[in-house]
Design a protein around this motif. Structure first.
Motif, PDB file in Angstrom:
ATOM      1  N   THR A   1     147.874  54.844 -42.261  1.00  0.00           N
ATOM      2  CA  THR A   1     147.518  56.220 -42.631  1.00  0.00           C
ATOM      3  C   THR A   1     148.007  57.246 -41.623  1.00  0.00           C
ATOM      4  O   THR A   1     147.946  58.443 -41.883  1.00  0.00           O
ATOM      5  CB  THR A   1     145.997  56.370 -42.767  1.00  0.00           C
ATOM      6  N   GLY A   2     148.469  56.803 -40.459  1.00  0.00           N
ATOM      7  CA  GLY A   2     148.813  57.715 -39.372  1.00  0.00           C
ATOM      8  C   GLY A   2     149.875  58.740 -39.726  1.00  0.00           C
ATOM      9  O   GLY A   2     150.879  58.409 -40.334  1.00  0.00           O
ATOM     10  N   PRO A   3     149.669  60.015 -39.300  1.00  0.00           N
ATOM     11  CA  PRO A   3     150.638  61.066 -39.592  1.00  0.00           C
ATOM     12  C   PRO A   3     151.758  61.171 -38.570  1.00  0.00           C
ATOM     13  O   PRO A   3     152.741  61.878 -38.791  1.00  0.00           O
ATOM     14  CB  PRO A   3     149.771  62.332 -39.562  1.00  0.00           C
ATOM     15  N   ASP A   4     151.622  60.509 -37.430  1.00  0.00           N
ATOM     16  CA  ASP A   4     152.637  60.626 -36.383  1.00  0.00           C
ATOM     17  C   ASP A   4     152.857  59.261 -35.735  1.00  0.00           C
ATOM     18  O   ASP A   4     152.123  58.300 -35.971  1.00  0.00           O
ATOM     19  CB  ASP A   4     152.227  61.663 -35.331  1.00  0.00           C
ATOM     20  N   GLU A   5     153.878  59.202 -34.885  1.00  0.00           N
ATOM     21  CA  GLU A   5     154.271  57.925 -34.294  1.00  0.00           C
ATOM     22  C   GLU A   5     153.175  57.326 -33.416  1.00  0.00           C
ATOM     23  O   GLU A   5     152.956  56.110 -33.434  1.00  0.00           O
ATOM     24  CB  GLU A   5     155.556  58.109 -33.478  1.00  0.00           C
ATOM     25  N   GLU A   6     152.484  58.153 -32.651  1.00  0.00           N
ATOM     26  CA  GLU A   6     151.447  57.637 -31.759  1.00  0.00           C
ATOM     27  C   GLU A   6     150.326  56.976 -32.547  1.00  0.00           C
ATOM     28  O   GLU A   6     149.832  55.905 -32.189  1.00  0.00           O
ATOM     29  CB  GLU A   6     150.898  58.769 -30.892  1.00  0.00           C
ATOM     30  N   THR A   7     149.926  57.613 -33.657  1.00  0.00           N
ATOM     31  CA  THR A   7     148.861  57.044 -34.484  1.00  0.00           C
ATOM     32  C   THR A   7     149.330  55.766 -35.153  1.00  0.00           C
ATOM     33  O   THR A   7     148.572  54.789 -35.251  1.00  0.00           O
ATOM     34  CB  THR A   7     148.405  58.054 -35.554  1.00  0.00           C
ATOM     35  N   LEU A   8     150.573  55.760 -35.628  1.00  0.00           N
ATOM     36  CA  LEU A   8     151.115  54.547 -36.245  1.00  0.00           C
ATOM     37  C   LEU A   8     151.157  53.401 -35.239  1.00  0.00           C
ATOM     38  O   LEU A   8     150.832  52.261 -35.570  1.00  0.00           O
ATOM     39  CB  LEU A   8     152.522  54.811 -36.795  1.00  0.00           C
ATOM     40  N   TYR A   9     151.557  53.705 -34.010  1.00  0.00           N
ATOM     41  CA  TYR A   9     151.591  52.683 -32.963  1.00  0.00           C
ATOM     42  C   TYR A   9     150.202  52.086 -32.756  1.00  0.00           C
ATOM     43  O   TYR A   9     150.035  50.858 -32.682  1.00  0.00           O
ATOM     44  CB  TYR A   9     152.111  53.290 -31.661  1.00  0.00           C
TER      45      TYR A   9
ATOM     46  N   ARG B   1     160.763  50.011 -30.577  1.00  0.00           N
ATOM     47  CA  ARG B   1     160.958  49.649 -29.165  1.00  0.00           C
ATOM     48  C   ARG B   1     159.617  49.490 -28.467  1.00  0.00           C
ATOM     49  O   ARG B   1     159.400  48.519 -27.724  1.00  0.00           O
ATOM     50  CB  ARG B   1     161.797  50.723 -28.465  1.00  0.00           C
ATOM     51  N   ARG B   2     158.691  50.420 -28.695  1.00  0.00           N
ATOM     52  CA  ARG B   2     157.383  50.349 -28.046  1.00  0.00           C
ATOM     53  C   ARG B   2     156.597  49.119 -28.497  1.00  0.00           C
ATOM     54  O   ARG B   2     155.922  48.469 -27.688  1.00  0.00           O
ATOM     55  CB  ARG B   2     156.588  51.617 -28.349  1.00  0.00           C
TER      56      ARG B   2
END
Length: 333
Positions: A111-119, A144-145
């Motif tokens: 559901t994350g709207p940005d990369e940090e939330t998806l991570y 990569r992360r």
């Protein structure tokens, strides 16, 4: 809780108290109590008065006492409302190869709207590996992360042609550019240079690049009218253009084939002689005369699953990139 059971199959693990769980997940204590009661009734937890609540041994645990690697299947950013043919074919066959190779599989809905939330969401899935399908270059930093910081074994199916060094993980891509070169050569052989291209996106751009390259090699330039899928009223625009003139060739992408074919029929355009159709074979569900692009989704999905399963058997396996060739053939000519 399911991860505790999965990772500690032969040990009872004490779970946090209801207040701690409520704070951990940002929910009310009543919600935690209801969920814990449900898990207890389902046989996943058992309470010990005065001590706490513990995980319960499950009979799905293998004889050797440990669970196989757990691999997540992710399509795009995890927000697909439905899976079109190409994505589902890759997912299904990757999953088959993984389970045949001794891994367990779960699909990921994020559901994350940005990369940090998806991570954060992906790392909270308690995975050992990740198969990421229909991924574009904008997600390479996230990949990569996940590899370097979270320690996941990752393999990708990337949209379009890519620079293998830019990924840093095992990756597969379909060679749309070379397919475009073959299409361009066939159109040149038939004396067709006026092309409608429906639709242009980050994948089909490679196809169009290949077509233009074939014409350039012959000292010619195709007359291309490209349509953008995101344009409002684009199908009305296509119909208006086709009523005014018939192109010598028309490429239509994926699941839009039937809609565009109906427009061609309504405009009375002969697709046998007047206008050469170009389409992917998986989108064709009726009589067809034109150039057909065959994309080996099933075979590639199975190879992706086999490849990541190998990484668990051989941790020293170096990443590699595979560019999958596509075939272009006349159908019904």
């Amino acid at each position: 809780i399911m991860n505790l059971i999965y990772r500690h199959p032969n040990e009872k693990q004490r779970i946090p108290g209801s207040n701690e769980l409520a704070a951990m997940f940002g929910v009310g204590r009543a919600t935690v109590t209801r969920v814990l009661r449900s898990l207890t009734e389902g046989g996943y937890l058992e309470g010990h008065r005065g001590i706490g609540t513990f995980t319960k041994h499950q009979n799905f645990i293998p004889v050797r006492g440990e669970m196989p690697p757990l691999v997540g299947l992710l399509a795009g950013d995890g927000k697909y409302f439905y899976y079109p043919y190409h994505v589902w074919s890759l997912m299904a066959n990757s999953g088959l190869a993984l389970t045949r190779g001794g891994c367990n599989v779960r699909t990921l809905n994020l559901t994350g709207p940005d990369e940090e939330t998806l991570y954060t969401e992906i790392t909270h899935q308690y995975l050992d590996g990740l198969v990421a399908l229909d991924i574009g270059p904008q997600r390479f930093e996230l990949i990569r992360r996940l590899r370097e910081e979270a320690g996941l074994k990752v393999i990708l199916q990337v949209t379009g042609n890519i620079d293998a060094d830019a990924v840093g993980a095992d990756s597969f891509s379909f060679d749309f550019r070379q397919a475009g070169v073959e299409i361009g050569r066939r159109l040149l052989a038939e004396g067709r240079s006026k092309l409608y291209f429906i639709f242009l996106n980050e994948v089909t751009a490679y196809l169009l690049e290949g077509i233009r390259s074939a014409f350039a090699a012959a000292g010619k330039t195709p007359e291309v009218t490209a349509f953008d899928w995101g344009s409002p009223g684009v199908f009305s625009e296509i119909a208006e253009r086709l009523r005014a003139e018939a192109p010598e060739a028309l490429y239509v992408h994926g699941e839009h084939y039937d809609t565009v074919r109906d427009i061609l029929d309504e405009c009375g355009i002969d697709t046998r002689k007047q206008c050469r159709l170009v389409a992917e074979s998986h989108a064709i569900h009726s009589e067809y005369h034109g150039l057909r692009i065959d994309i080996p989704f099933e075979e590639t999905g199975f190879e992706i699953g086999k490849r990541i399963a190998r990484h668990f058997r051989d941790p020293s396996l170096a990443p590699e990139h595979r560019s999958i060739p596509l075939s272009v053939s006349p159908d019904g000519l």
